[in-house]
Design an enzyme around this catalytic site. Structure first.
Site, PDB file in Angstrom:
ATOM      1  N   ASN A   1      -6.111  -2.841  -2.862  1.00  0.00           N
ATOM      2  CA  ASN A   1      -6.495  -3.405  -1.566  1.00  0.00           C
ATOM      3  C   ASN A   1      -7.975  -3.109  -1.358  1.00  0.00           C
ATOM      4  OD1 ASN A   1      -6.868  -4.062   1.113  1.00  0.00           O
ATOM      5  ND2 ASN A   1      -5.525  -2.462   1.927  1.00  0.00           N
TER       6      ASN A   1
ATOM      7  N   LYS B   1      -9.794  -4.091   1.005  1.00  0.00           N
ATOM      8  CA  LYS B   1     -10.145  -4.005   2.433  1.00  0.00           C
ATOM      9  C   LYS B   1     -11.417  -4.818   2.713  1.00  0.00           C
ATOM     10  CE  LYS B   1      -7.702   0.357   2.570  1.00  0.00           C
ATOM     11  NZ  LYS B   1      -7.512   1.667   3.197  1.00  0.00           N
TER      12      LYS B   1
ATOM     13  N   HIS C   1      -0.379  -3.390   7.405  1.00  0.00           N
ATOM     14  CA  HIS C   1      -1.142  -2.199   7.011  1.00  0.00           C
ATOM     15  C   HIS C   1      -1.488  -1.407   8.272  1.00  0.00           C
ATOM     16  CE1 HIS C   1      -4.371   0.327   5.527  1.00  0.00           C
ATOM     17  NE2 HIS C   1      -3.939   0.075   4.309  1.00  0.00           N
TER      18      HIS C   1
ATOM     19  N   GLU D   1      -4.072  -0.046   9.200  1.00  0.00           N
ATOM     20  CA  GLU D   1      -5.363  -0.419   9.794  1.00  0.00           C
ATOM     21  C   GLU D   1      -5.220  -1.678  10.647  1.00  0.00           C
ATOM     22  OE1 GLU D   1      -7.625  -0.344   6.160  1.00  0.00           O
ATOM     23  OE2 GLU D   1      -7.403   1.831   6.065  1.00  0.00           O
TER      24      GLU D   1
ATOM     25  N   GLU E   1       2.977   4.260   3.321  1.00  0.00           N
ATOM     26  CA  GLU E   1       1.611   4.763   3.400  1.00  0.00           C
ATOM     27  C   GLU E   1       1.467   5.672   4.620  1.00  0.00           C
ATOM     28  OE1 GLU E   1      -1.303   2.040   1.153  1.00  0.00           O
ATOM     29  OE2 GLU E   1      -1.121   1.286   3.190  1.00  0.00           O
TER      30      GLU E   1
ATOM     31  N   GLY F   1      -7.363   7.066   2.698  1.00  0.00           N
ATOM     32  CA  GLY F   1      -8.808   7.252   2.680  1.00  0.00           C
ATOM     33  C   GLY F   1      -9.264   8.661   2.981  1.00  0.00           C
TER      34      GLY F   1
ATOM     35  N   SER G   1      -4.612   7.654  -0.837  1.00  0.00           N
ATOM     36  CA  SER G   1      -5.382   8.563  -1.694  1.00  0.00           C
ATOM     37  C   SER G   1      -4.819   8.687  -3.111  1.00  0.00           C
ATOM     38  CB  SER G   1      -5.530   9.937  -1.038  1.00  0.00           C
ATOM     39  OG  SER G   1      -6.264   9.831   0.177  1.00  0.00           O
TER      40      SER G   1
HETATM   41  P1  PGA Z   1      -6.747   4.681  -0.098  1.00  0.00           P
HETATM   42  O1  PGA Z   1      -6.117   3.469   0.760  1.00  0.00           O
HETATM   43  O2  PGA Z   1      -6.210   4.533  -1.510  1.00  0.00           O
HETATM   44  O3  PGA Z   1      -8.239   4.451  -0.028  1.00  0.00           O
HETATM   45  O4  PGA Z   1      -6.295   5.936   0.533  1.00  0.00           O
HETATM   46  C1  PGA Z   1      -4.778   3.113   0.577  1.00  0.00           C
HETATM   47  C2  PGA Z   1      -4.430   1.940   1.442  1.00  0.00           C
HETATM   48  O5  PGA Z   1      -4.907   1.845   2.571  1.00  0.00           O
HETATM   49  O6  PGA Z   1      -3.657   1.075   1.003  1.00  0.00           O
END
Ligand code: PGA
Length: 249
Positions: A9, A11, A93, A95, A163, A169, A209
């Site tokens: 992803n 983003k 997601h 976010e 997640e 992140g 992560s």
């Molecule tokens: P990350 O994001 O691997 O940067 O922690 C995972 C995600 O949001 O799918």
């Protein structure tokens, strides 16, 4: 056995120069033993799909609208993603849930729209740090599954990604026991709701992560069939070890 998937992803990262990373990834794994997916920003989707068309890396969207078309300025429909070459779309997601106030009902409508357009929906669930600290993790995720997933799904149309919001992140990863507990619950929940034939075959991803250095131990956890990867999917040299760990799992 559920299919194995390494999904990246990107983003809100990447302009034209980033296309080279995806090309490098496709060249580095010409004959992968697992499915590989990159979900770039919408502006790159069509070009990336063209570049990757003949190879092993598929493309997907990061969101779609719940309606098939209409007066929704700035939004993208599932059919538009499919038209741009996507086979998958990430939905719900954390976010999107946090930044855009998406509810479980919104995510469910989007998943129904995605399936109707021929896309596979990667439906994301996960608890916040406060919810985990309060001991509510399983209840929160059960409510997200109940509210976000359509009533009619198959292993070809839905993938579920666990997640934990606090792991995205941040470099913080749950313990393997914590991942195991949630993935086992999700598997049991899906099998109870949809029947074992469907529930046992749905691909379950862990996200938050994931890196080359922790991927192998995460993929060894029961009912983890792959990963949804943010930061470490942006560079082919970071994403490749994760793919290789999944192939070896
Ligand atoms: P990350 O994001 O691997 O940067 O922690 C995972 C995600 O949001 O799918």
């Amino acid at each position: 056995m559920p299919g194995k998937l390494a999904a990246g992803n990107w983003k809100m990262n990447g302009t034209t120069a980033a296309l080279a990373e995806a090309r490098a990834l496709a060249e580095a794994c010409p004959d992968p033993a697992v499915s590989i997916l990159i979900c770039p920003p919408a502006t790159l989707l069509s070009r990336l799909s063209d570049i990757l068309a003949a190879g092993p890396v598929a493309t997907g969207g990061q969101d779609c609208h719940g309606a098939a078309s209409g007066a929704h300025t700035g939004d993208i429909s599932a059919a538009m993603l499919a038209d741009a070459g996507a086979g998958h779309v990430i939905l719900g997601h954390s976010e999107r849930r946090a930044d855009h106030g998406e509810t479980n009902a919104d995510v469910r409508a989007k998943a129904e729209a995605a399936i109707a357009a021929g896309l596979a929906a990667i439906v994301c669930v996960g608890e916040t740090a406060a919810e985990r600290d309060a001991g509510d993790t399983l209840a929160v995720i059960e409510a997200q599954l109940a509210g976000s997933l359509p009533d009619a799904i198959t292993p070809a149309t839905v993938i579920v990604a666990y997640e934990p919001v606090w792991a995205i992140g941040t470099g913080r990863v749950p313990t393997l026991d914590q991942i195991d507990e949630v993935h086992a619950m999700i598997r049991a929940n899906l099998s109870a709701r949809y029947g074992a034939e469907t529930g046992d075959e749905i691909t379950l991803l862990y996200g938050g992560s994931v890196k080359g250095t922790n991927a192998a131990e995460i993929f060894a956890v029961a009912h983890v069939n792959g990963a949804l990867v943010g930061g470490a999917s942006l560079k082919s040299t970071d994403f490749l070890p994760i793919i290789q760990a999944l192939e070896a799992s």
